[in-house]
Design a protein around this motif. Structure first.
Motif, PDB file in Angstrom:
ATOM      1  N   SER A 148      46.524  47.482  76.844  1.00 13.08           N
ATOM      2  CA  SER A 148      48.080  47.068  77.159  1.00 13.08           C
ATOM      3  C   SER A 148      48.446  47.731  78.266  1.00 13.08           C
ATOM      4  CB  SER A 148      48.952  47.659  76.014  1.00 13.08           C
ATOM      5  OG  SER A 148      50.270  47.508  76.194  1.00 13.08           O
ATOM      6  N   LEU A 149      49.493  46.925  79.334  1.00 13.22           N
ATOM      7  CA  LEU A 149      49.963  47.377  80.352  1.00 13.22           C
ATOM      8  C   LEU A 149      51.269  48.303  80.204  1.00 13.22           C
ATOM      9  CD1 LEU A 149      50.133  43.856  82.278  1.00 13.22           C
ATOM     10  CD2 LEU A 149      48.461  45.792  82.642  1.00 13.22           C
ATOM     11  N   VAL A 150      51.760  48.119  78.918  1.00 11.58           N
ATOM     12  CA  VAL A 150      53.035  48.962  78.858  1.00 11.58           C
ATOM     13  C   VAL A 150      52.683  50.232  77.898  1.00 11.58           C
ATOM     14  CG1 VAL A 150      54.581  46.828  79.180  1.00 11.58           C
ATOM     15  CG2 VAL A 150      53.520  47.602  76.606  1.00 11.58           C
ATOM     16  N   ALA A 151      51.494  50.221  77.294  1.00 10.91           N
ATOM     17  CA  ALA A 151      51.506  51.372  76.215  1.00 10.91           C
ATOM     18  C   ALA A 151      51.677  52.618  76.876  1.00 10.91           C
ATOM     19  CB  ALA A 151      49.788  51.128  75.561  1.00 10.91           C
ATOM     20  N   GLN A 152      51.134  53.142  77.975  1.00 11.18           N
ATOM     21  CA  GLN A 152      51.184  54.048  78.857  1.00 11.18           C
ATOM     22  C   GLN A 152      52.527  54.509  79.285  1.00 11.18           C
ATOM     23  OE1 GLN A 152      48.498  56.152  78.030  1.00 11.18           O
ATOM     24  NE2 GLN A 152      47.899  54.448  76.704  1.00 11.18           N
TER      25      GLN A 152
END
Length: 420
Positions: free
Chosen positions: A57-61
């Motif tokens: 995911s691009l947003v998980a971090q």
């Protein structure tokens, strides 16, 4: 940067819950209020992109604190044409993404809430500064951390001079609360992201909206009718005195520099100038220091022991004060005595005390009405906006919004706490 838009089926946005509220040091709003605005956003997580352990995911971090949130709501003014309104600028402080959940929730504070996480410690005594200048002083220091901060201060706040102003080592929000506690004013974030400071107004000569049972009101309740606002008011007026060559610190704790390379010591009185620092230490120890109105930070280098630290300087003696009292004998006979004590470090002259007394007794001239209204929601309304509430119990129907909640989940609804 990821942008989520809430319109029809194109969105990952499920709901927006906006809470705007003025909080006061006193429960009758005689003095200043600082806003506490919060937004809760629920996002679709059916594709698992918000799971913290989703490495694809691009947003998980990126689910961290202080991520910028700018929620928008739109109105279809004509078919196919949306007019968008921002609800303000917020900063994330809590993400909730339960494993297996189809939703992700983020809660954010406005910029004043964000400033509750910063340190306001490097400040000096401010002499003969206006309330407007003091607010600038606090916010300009906050801009060292968050350079995007912008503000608007009403010209009236530059006409009220505080002879001596000082702060403790705390957050920028706490400093704003201290300033607001000496004058009838509001400090809040507007929808465009500005921190605004404005005097309170007892009566508005215009209204942003009219609410009525047969139009936009869904339900309403009348929480209370205050007939016993304070009729005995005591305002403490401080009379600070400048004293030279006063001991501020006498610290006899012996320690090794290797164990405590820095020390922070609080002064016994607010410090103004002419600091003299004396450190009894081994000749292998050297030190530097930074002085503040509230205390001193000392940094040590080398090896060896420190046996004592003494500081002296010109200080402000704040032990002298007097009390100005006003009584409403008619109200005392009718309702019994109701006493209100008001004090602030920054109330230092009788003119400011008189202004506060006049305001309190202006508030008590008429009964105070509260109402809680569920209505159809209005994107443009916010805290302290004046409202005409028809079909109500207040004699002139005049209210102000003191707490406002907007909720969108495909449809818009609102709830407001009003008072006269």
């Amino acid at each position: 940067t990821l942008l989520y838009k809430g319109y029809k089926d194109e969105s990952d946005l499920i709901s927006i819950d906006l809470l705007e509220e003025l909080t006061y040091l006193d429960d009758i709003e005689a003095l200043g209020g600082v806003s506490a605005n919060e937004v809760t956003v629920v996002l679709d997580n059916s594709d698992k992109q918000f799971y913290f352990n989703n490495t694809n995911s691009l947003v998980a971090q990126q689910l961290k604190r202080n991520r910028k949130i700018v929620p928008w709501l739109g109105v279809e003014v004509v078919p196919g044409e949306i007019e968008w309104y921002t609800l303000g600028t917020f900063w994330s402080y809590n993400w909730k993404v339960p494993m297996g959940s189809l939703t992700a929730t983020v809660v954010g504070f406005d910029t004043i809430g964000l400033l509750g996480t910063t340190s306001f410690a490097d400040h000096k005594m401010q002499v003969n500064k206006s309330i407007g200048e003091l607010i600038e002083y606090v916010l300009d220091d906050a801009k060292k951390v968050f350079n995007f901060i912008k503000y608007k201060i009403d010209p009236e706040l530059y006409t009220v001079i505080i002879p001596y102003a000082w702060f403790v080592a705390s957050s920028h929000t706490a400093a704003l609360q201290k300033i607001s506690g000496c004058y009838p004013m509001h400090i809040y974030c507007d929808r465009d992201g500005y921190i605004c400071a404005k005097p309170q107004k007892l009566r508005m000569d215009f209204y942003y909206d009219t609410w009525a049972d047969n139009t936009n009101v869904i339900s309403k309740t009348y929480d209370s009718l205050y007939t016993t606002l304070p009729n005995i008011v005591n305002v403490t007026v401080n009379d600070p005195t400048v004293i030279e060559s006063t001991q501020l610190v006498h610290d006899t704790l012996e320690f090794s520099v290797s164990d405590f390379p820095t020390r922070t010591l609080n002064f016994s009185k607010p410090y103004i100038e002419d600091l003299v620092v004396s450190v009894d230490c081994d000749n292998t120890v050297s030190y530097t220091y930074a002085e503040h109105s509230w205390g001193i930070d000392i940094s040590f280098t080398g090896t060896g022991n420190v046996r004592s630290i003494d500081c002296s300087g010109t200080v402000l003696d704040t032990s002298n004060s007097s009390v100005i009292t006003r009584r409403d004998e008619s109200s005392i006979r009718l309702n019994g005595p109701v006493t209100r004590d008001i004090s602030s470090d920054f109330i230092q002259d009788s003119n400011l005390a008189g202004l506060i007394l006049n305001r309190l007794f202006s508030l008590s001239e008429a009964d105070k009405y509260d109402a809680t209204v569920d209505y159809r929601g209005d994107i443009s309304l916010t805290i302290n906006d004046p409202i005409l509430l028809l079909n109500g119990i207040a004699p002139d129907n005049r209210y102000n919004i003191k707490r406002h909640q907007l909720f969108w989940n495909g449809a818009l609804s609102g709830s407001a706490e009003l008072n006269t």
